[in-house]
Design a protein around this motif. Structure first.
Motif, PDB file in Angstrom:
ATOM      1  N   VAL A 128       0.810  -1.225   0.000  1.00 13.59           N
ATOM      2  CA  VAL A 128       0.000   0.000   0.000  1.00 13.59           C
ATOM      3  C   VAL A 128       0.846   1.279   0.000  1.00 13.59           C
ATOM      4  O   VAL A 128       0.319   2.368   0.201  1.00 13.59           O
ATOM      5  N   GLY A 129       2.160   1.161  -0.222  1.00 10.33           N
ATOM      6  CA  GLY A 129       3.031   2.324  -0.102  1.00 10.33           C
ATOM      7  C   GLY A 129       3.785   2.702  -1.360  1.00 10.33           C
ATOM      8  O   GLY A 129       3.286   2.562  -2.482  1.00 10.33           O
ATOM      9  N   GLU A 130       5.009   3.166  -1.180  1.00 10.17           N
ATOM     10  CA  GLU A 130       5.803   3.742  -2.266  1.00 10.17           C
ATOM     11  C   GLU A 130       6.271   2.721  -3.306  1.00 10.17           C
ATOM     12  O   GLU A 130       6.649   3.095  -4.417  1.00 10.17           O
ATOM     13  N   LEU A 131       6.287   1.449  -2.958  1.00 13.14           N
ATOM     14  CA  LEU A 131       6.828   0.435  -3.872  1.00 13.14           C
ATOM     15  C   LEU A 131       5.771  -0.227  -4.755  1.00 13.14           C
ATOM     16  O   LEU A 131       6.085  -1.158  -5.505  1.00 13.14           O
ATOM     17  N   ILE A 132       4.542   0.235  -4.689  1.00 13.09           N
ATOM     18  CA  ILE A 132       3.462  -0.348  -5.498  1.00 13.09           C
ATOM     19  C   ILE A 132       3.815  -0.422  -6.995  1.00 13.09           C
ATOM     20  O   ILE A 132       3.551  -1.436  -7.645  1.00 13.09           O
ATOM     21  N   PRO A 133       4.432   0.617  -7.579  1.00  9.70           N
ATOM     22  CA  PRO A 133       4.659   0.585  -9.038  1.00  9.70           C
ATOM     23  C   PRO A 133       5.739  -0.384  -9.516  1.00  9.70           C
ATOM     24  O   PRO A 133       5.840  -0.636 -10.723  1.00  9.70           O
ATOM     25  N   ILE A 243      13.505   2.198  -4.837  1.00  8.17           N
ATOM     26  CA  ILE A 243      13.943   2.039  -3.449  1.00  8.17           C
ATOM     27  C   ILE A 243      13.074   2.914  -2.556  1.00  8.17           C
ATOM     28  O   ILE A 243      12.707   4.026  -2.929  1.00  8.17           O
ATOM     29  N   VAL A 244      12.754   2.398  -1.378  1.00 11.56           N
ATOM     30  CA  VAL A 244      12.101   3.226  -0.362  1.00 11.56           C
ATOM     31  C   VAL A 244      12.975   3.196   0.890  1.00 11.56           C
ATOM     32  O   VAL A 244      13.549   2.158   1.232  1.00 11.56           O
ATOM     33  N   ILE A 245      13.101   4.345   1.547  1.00  9.99           N
ATOM     34  CA  ILE A 245      13.917   4.458   2.754  1.00  9.99           C
ATOM     35  C   ILE A 245      13.052   4.958   3.909  1.00  9.99           C
ATOM     36  O   ILE A 245      12.369   5.976   3.793  1.00  9.99           O
TER      37      ILE A 245
END
Length: 299
Positions: A128-133, A243-245
């Motif tokens: 549900v966050g930044e890495l969906i794509p 990448i998500v940090i």
């Protein structure tokens, strides 16, 4: 309804989540409790917090409980090891899964499942966050230690092309030690003292130090350059797309975002880098995701 639980060295957080609306946490209950506290105090604090969430389900049926917890831990059986790594030593050999089921008198149909906390952060970001794509991605947490997860289609990997041992980075050699000692709070404390001769509590105090702005800028530049250099080979070998940090150090994002991109450009690596918007909630959502049978069975 499902519960997503995040157990850390100083707290437990429990989120009530409707699995049909996973991006909306309905309520979070948190209690502070230290990993070195008395065994009974730790277990009682954990049980009380989980029980409080169950009592506030509003009459909805509880499907399962998914718990994000740091290793070493027997995730399949929910048991602490005979000897830890300076975390939860008082809980050696305790079967946490049995404790939860028995003390909270859970119905046999309610799942209680466990997974690594850094991996749950990545699962939540991919769900549900930044890495969906992205199909192939890396989730990083920067705080008291270095957490990392390599994901393919939202599933954490522990082996395969471009994936480090156990799918983690903290134990890998870097500089005069391991990655964990260079990409965590302790590095900032050590580096600040090397330059100024003074002690500092952590990154929050560092960025609040207006009189030492040049030193702060220098330290974050070194940190960003080192992080980019360390991650570069893994990004390339894994063919990561994003990448998500997250973690406490990411709250100082404005101090090292530009330098991080600059360092990657020098290394000829172009990849989207996101600061986590979910932060601690990502691990709670990742924990909740464990109650999905189809997802859990492919882990």
């Amino acid at each position: 309804m499902v519960l997503g639980v995040d157990i850390g060295g100083s707290h437990i957080s429990v989120a009530i989540i409707d699995e049909k609306k996973p991006n909306q946490i309905q309520q979070i209950y948190t209690m502070k409790v230290g990993h070195k506290d008395d065994l009974n105090l730790i277990l009682e604090s954990w049980m009380c917090t989980i029980d409080l969430a169950i009592d506030n389900l509003g009459g909805e049926k509880l499907k399962g409980i998914g718990i994000a917890i740091p290793g070493p831990f027997d995730y399949k059986n929910g048991i602490f090891p005979k000897k830890g790594e300076s975390k939860f030593d008082t809980l050696c050999n305790v079967n946490l899964k049995s404790c939860i089921i028995e003390k909270l008198n859970l119905d046999p149909s309610v799942f209680v499942r466990f997974y690594n906390d850094a991996a749950c952060f990545g699962i939540g970001e991919a769900w549900v966050g930044e890495l969906i794509p992205y199909q192939k991605s890396i989730a990083i947490t920067l705080g008291t230690g270095l957490g990392a997860t390599f994901l393919n289609k939202g599933v954490p990997l522990t082996k395969g092309k471009g994936v480090p041992l156990y799918g983690e980075l903290y134990h890998l050699p870097f500089g005069d030690g391991i990655a964990d000692t260079h990409f965590s709070t302790q590095w900032f404390q050590r580096r600040y003292k090397e330059i100024t001769g003074q002690d500092i509590a952590g990154v929050k105090e560092l960025i609040a130090c207006k009189e030492h702005l040049k030193i702060t800028t220098q330290i974050f530049k070194e940190f960003a350059q080192n992080l980019a250099f360390f991650l570069s080979s893994w990004i390339q070998d894994f063919d990561a797309e994003g990448i998500v940090i997250g973690g406490n150090i990411s709250n100082a994002w404005s101090f090292f975002e530009k330098e991080l991109y600059t360092a990657f450009n020098v290394l000829r690596i172009e990849i989207p880098i996101h600061k986590s918007k979910l932060q601690e909630n990502a691990a709670l959502m990742g924990g909740a995701r464990l109650t999905d049978n189809h997802f859990y069975n492919i882990l």
